[in-house]
Design a protein around this motif. Structure first.
Motif, short mmCIF file in Angstrom:
data_model
loop_
_atom_site.label_atom_id
_atom_site.label_comp_id
_atom_site.label_asym_id
_atom_site.label_seq_id
_atom_site.Cartn_x
_atom_site.Cartn_y
_atom_site.Cartn_z
N THR A 182 0.85 -1.18 0.00
CA THR A 182 0.00 0.00 0.00
C THR A 182 0.90 1.25 0.00
N ALA A 183 0.27 2.41 -0.12
CA ALA A 183 1.03 3.67 -0.16
C ALA A 183 1.91 3.80 1.07
N ILE A 184 1.31 3.58 2.24
CA ILE A 184 2.09 3.78 3.48
C ILE A 184 3.19 2.72 3.60
N GLU A 185 2.88 1.51 3.15
CA GLU A 185 3.90 0.45 3.21
C GLU A 185 5.06 0.75 2.27
N ASN A 186 4.73 1.32 1.10
CA ASN A 186 5.79 1.69 0.15
C ASN A 186 6.73 2.71 0.77
N ASN B 240 6.27 3.87 10.66
CA ASN B 240 4.86 4.08 10.31
C ASN B 240 4.43 5.51 10.57
N GLN B 241 4.95 6.07 11.68
CA GLN B 241 4.62 7.45 12.03
C GLN B 241 5.17 8.42 10.98
N ARG B 242 6.45 8.20 10.61
CA ARG B 242 7.06 9.11 9.62
C ARG B 242 6.41 8.93 8.25
N ALA B 243 6.09 7.66 7.91
CA ALA B 243 5.47 7.41 6.60
C ALA B 243 4.14 8.16 6.51
N MET B 244 3.39 8.14 7.60
CA MET B 244 2.09 8.82 7.60
C MET B 244 2.27 10.34 7.50
N LEU C 100 4.75 11.88 6.12
CA LEU C 100 5.17 12.23 4.76
C LEU C 100 4.01 12.18 3.78
N LEU C 101 3.15 11.17 3.97
CA LEU C 101 1.98 11.09 3.08
C LEU C 101 1.09 12.31 3.28
N GLU C 102 1.01 12.78 4.52
CA GLU C 102 0.23 13.99 4.78
C GLU C 102 0.87 15.19 4.08
N GLU C 103 2.20 15.25 4.16
CA GLU C 103 2.91 16.38 3.55
C GLU C 103 2.75 16.40 2.03
N VAL C 104 2.73 15.21 1.41
CA VAL C 104 2.56 15.19 -0.05
C VAL C 104 1.09 15.18 -0.44
N GLY C 105 0.23 15.27 0.57
CA GLY C 105 -1.20 15.44 0.30
C GLY C 105 -1.92 14.18 -0.12
N ILE C 106 -1.50 13.04 0.39
CA ILE C 106 -2.16 11.81 -0.06
C ILE C 106 -2.46 10.88 1.12
N ALA C 107 -2.58 11.51 2.30
CA ALA C 107 -2.77 10.73 3.53
C ALA C 107 -4.04 9.90 3.48
N GLU C 108 -5.06 10.44 2.81
CA GLU C 108 -6.34 9.71 2.81
C GLU C 108 -6.26 8.39 2.04
N GLN C 109 -5.31 8.36 1.11
CA GLN C 109 -5.19 7.13 0.30
C GLN C 109 -4.08 6.22 0.83
N GLY D 281 -1.81 8.34 -11.60
CA GLY D 281 -0.38 8.55 -11.85
C GLY D 281 0.19 9.63 -10.93
N GLY D 282 -0.55 10.74 -10.80
CA GLY D 282 -0.08 11.85 -9.97
C GLY D 282 0.04 11.42 -8.51
N GLN D 283 -0.96 10.65 -8.08
CA GLN D 283 -0.93 10.19 -6.68
C GLN D 283 0.24 9.22 -6.45
N GLN D 284 0.47 8.38 -7.44
CA GLN D 284 1.60 7.43 -7.30
C GLN D 284 2.91 8.19 -7.22
N GLN D 285 3.03 9.25 -8.03
CA GLN D 285 4.30 9.99 -8.01
C GLN D 285 4.47 10.73 -6.67
N ARG D 286 3.37 11.13 -6.07
CA ARG D 286 3.46 11.75 -4.74
C ARG D 286 3.97 10.72 -3.71
N VAL D 287 3.44 9.51 -3.83
CA VAL D 287 3.92 8.46 -2.92
C VAL D 287 5.42 8.24 -3.16
N ALA D 288 5.81 8.27 -4.44
CA ALA D 288 7.23 8.06 -4.78
C ALA D 288 8.09 9.16 -4.16
N VAL D 289 7.57 10.39 -4.16
CA VAL D 289 8.33 11.50 -3.55
C VAL D 289 8.43 11.28 -2.03
#
Lengths: 404, 235
Positions: free
Chosen positions: B101-105, B121-125, B127-136, B146-154
């Motif tokens: 999943t996004a957080i696992e990645n 897990n705390q930092r991953a969450m 970071l996901l919040e910072e890149v604006g994709i915490a809900e996913q 694609g855009g969401q995946q690239q945010r996870v990649a960042v």
């Protein structure tokens, strides 16, 4: 998380994983059955020989087997029986008088081995009584009863109560004859027993030759858990001047049969393991080749080679972890059914009986064999995964990332 | 002090057959906190330079100093560890692990660094919040755009707390809205976290957003422009 990724990777190509898992399950199941049946054939042959012919150990005069002469007897052979009964692991023991004789009916004659038994003790060692298909064992009030195999009865053209004449030499070398009446006919798997041996009471032989009861053979049956070597040592101590032999010494062909069964099992297992190796190499190689970019990415971001290698092995391990227990379990269920109910081979019975096998076999697999199979499957599967795993770690991230 | 020093780097492919010179003596310094785009036509050597800086490829000649350490001398196993702890990667085709999943990645790279489960897990969450994709956070890559995946990649690239992030054509597969959002997010990371970003790109929108633009042509740097408002980069 590596275990977790490996587990999920197994299910990425669900159909492919299921195909290899199913193939492994069927293979393990088949292998379990095949080994169980090989065991059953060997055991049935050995059981027939031990239960009806040889017992586990025999004691003779060292010269007795040269020409089955009555004079080569065991002095006080029957007196020692009580001592043998005390040995740990001995289930039964009996003394026999054995003599070579010519058996004649009104139609024809044949050479046979006459086994004179003690009616009371013989059943503790031999189960010939169970093989009677007509008439009865050496019971009743009939004078000089004799039981013989179905084939010999056919050859001599005799039925129950038919008269037979046994001609043999007494201790002095004089020819003696005695009349016997057929009291029972048995059907044994062993051709030797069916065609070449007859059973009478030992005391009838003694009376016929005008001598005391002679003991030429002591037969000993062991408990299944007995330590054969230890019993052999104890019996040898009791009969120091005589020849004590184990069944494997008396009938080396059985030991050879057991060795051949082991070789057959090894060949079968090797063929299965080779097929397994190719199956695993194929599956895991496909899994690696279709993930080259991903593996390149993993190494690019910092996943070291040991972890990549382990991940591929874990994936293979999971394939084995799913299929091996299921295959073994199905094998266990099937073997349990047949080991209880027996597997009827009566359509091939004639051929089997001729070579001394039972027509109904009871396949079994020892716990060690299950464990050995499981270990073998896991080791083979992991060996099969080595090549794909090495291929994975030899990838160069920059090249792998650019693969289309 | 520069975090990256590229000293007279030359890269020749197929040196024994038909040699192709991808880089012909490149010299470059990248300071902490830069937001740099390496641009140039196809075949100019952008990706080669990025791969060499990232330790994914080795130069035929020259040195790459990262934090003062010459990575061109490192063995492959050392390079893997070095990349894990010093460099973040963002790839053109996202290259997330599809079974996670996004957080696992995002957390995965921290596991490679042996960070505790709770902390990663705390930092991953975060970071996901910072890149604006915490809900996913619990979605797999196949369930993200694609855009969401690239945010996870960042987020993944930032998770290992690298010295810098290399992004090879990060917007090449994105539509204009996703590109714009991603660039804004990375620029914000650059400002807030002082994360150093180095892009190779053709994309004018990336070039517009970059604070320094290095242009490569035929394996050499033909221009190196620092935009006037980037005073903190050149300090």
């Amino acid at each position: 998380m590596l275990f977790f990724i490996a587990w999920r990777n197994v299910w990425r190509q669900r159909i492919r994983s299921l195909v290899i898992i199913m193939a492994m399950i069927v293979g393990v199941w088949g292998l379990t059955l095949a080994i169980g049946f090989i065991n059953a054939f060997t055991d049935s042959y050995l059981d027939n020989i031990v239960k009806y012919e040889l017992a586990h150990m025999q004691v003779h005069h060292p010269k007795f087997k040269d020409d089955f002469d009555l004079k080569y007897d065991l002095k006080e052979g029957d007196v020692q029986l009580d001592k043998i009964k005390q040995i740990e692991g001995v289930k039964g023991v009996t003394a026999r008088s054995i003599v070579s004789a010519m058996i004649s009916s009104s139609k024809t004659a044949s050479g046979v081995k006459v086994i004179g038994i003690d009616r009371k003790e013989e059943p503790t060692v031999s189960n010939v009584e169970d093989l009677i298909i007509e008439g009865e064992y050496l019971d009743g009030k009939m004078r000089n009863p004799i039981i013989l195999g179905e084939k010999l009865a056919e050859k001599l053209n005799v039925k129950i109560r038919s008269k037979l004449v046994l001609t043999f030499q007494n201790e002095l070398g004089d020819i003696t004859a005695a009349a016997f009446r057929v009291n029972g006919i048995y059907k044994a798997q062993s051709p030797k027993l069916n065609e070449g041996s007859v059973f009478v009471r030992a005391r009838d032989i003694a009376r016929s030759i005008g001598a005391e009861n002679k003991v030429n053979e002591v037969a000993i049956l062991l408990e299944p858990t007995a330590n054969e070597d230890s019993v052999y040592k104890d019996v040898s101590n009791i009969y120091q001047q005589y020849l004590v032999e184990k069944w494997s010494d008396i009938a080396p062909e059985i030991e050879m049969l057991r060795s051949q069964s082991k070789i057959s099992t090894t060949i079968l297992v090797t063929i299965f393991m080779l097929a397994l190796v190719f199956g695993i190499v194929n599956t895991m190689l496909m899994a690696v080749l279709e993930r080259i970019r991903e593996l390149g990415m993993l190494m690019a971001i910092g996943m070291n080679k040991i972890r990549v290698f382990s991940m591929i092995l874990f994936e293979t391990f999971y394939l084995g972890l799913i299929s091996c227990p299921i295959g073994l379990f199905f094998g266990y269920l099937t073997l349990s059914y047949f080991s209880y109910n027996g597997f009827d081979l009566s359509s091939y019975a004639k051929g089997l009986e001729d070579i001394g096998y039972s027509t109904v076999v009871y396949p079994t697999l020892a716990f060690q064999q299950y464990a050995g199979l499981a270990a073998g499957i896991f080791i083979t599967a992991l060996l099969g995964a080595m090549y794909p795993a090495f291929k994975a770690i030899r990838l160069k991230p920059v090249e792998a990332l650019n693969k289309i | 002090m520069a975090i990256i020093e590229v000293i007279d780097v030359k890269k020749v492919y197929n040196p024994d057959e038909i040699p192709v010179e991808a880089l012909r003596g490149v010299n470059l310094q990248i300071e902490p906190g830069e937001f740099t785009a390496i641009v140039g036509p196809s075949g100019s050597g952008k990706s080669t330079l990025l791969n060499i800086i990232g330790g994914l490829d080795s130069p035929t000649r020259g040195k790459i100093l990262i934090g003062g350490r010459d990575i061109s001398e490192m063995k492959e196993s050392q390079l893997i560890d070095f990349r894990l702890n010093n460099i973040g990667f963002v790839f053109q085709s996202y290259n997330l692990i599809p079974v996670l999943t996004a957080i696992e990645n995002v957390a995965f790279i921290m596991e490679l660094q042996n960070v505790s489960k709770k902390e990663r897990n705390q930092r991953a969450m975060e970071l996901l919040e910072e890149v604006g994709i915490a809900e996913q956070y619990n979605r797999r890559p196949s369930q993200l755009s694609g855009g969401q995946q690239q945010r996870v990649a960042v987020a993944r690239a930032l998770a290992s707390r690298p010295k810098f992030i290399l992004a090879d054509e990060p917007t090449a597969n994105l539509d204009s809205v996703s590109t714009s959002n991603l660039l804004d997010m990375m620029a914000e990371m650059n400002e807030k976290e002082k994360a150093t970003f180095i892009f190779s790109t053709h994309d004018q929108r990336v070039i517009d957003k970059a604070k320094r633009i290095i242009t490569l042509e035929d394996g050499i740097i033909v221009s190196d422009v620092v935009k006037s408002n980037l005073t903190h980069v050149s300090e």
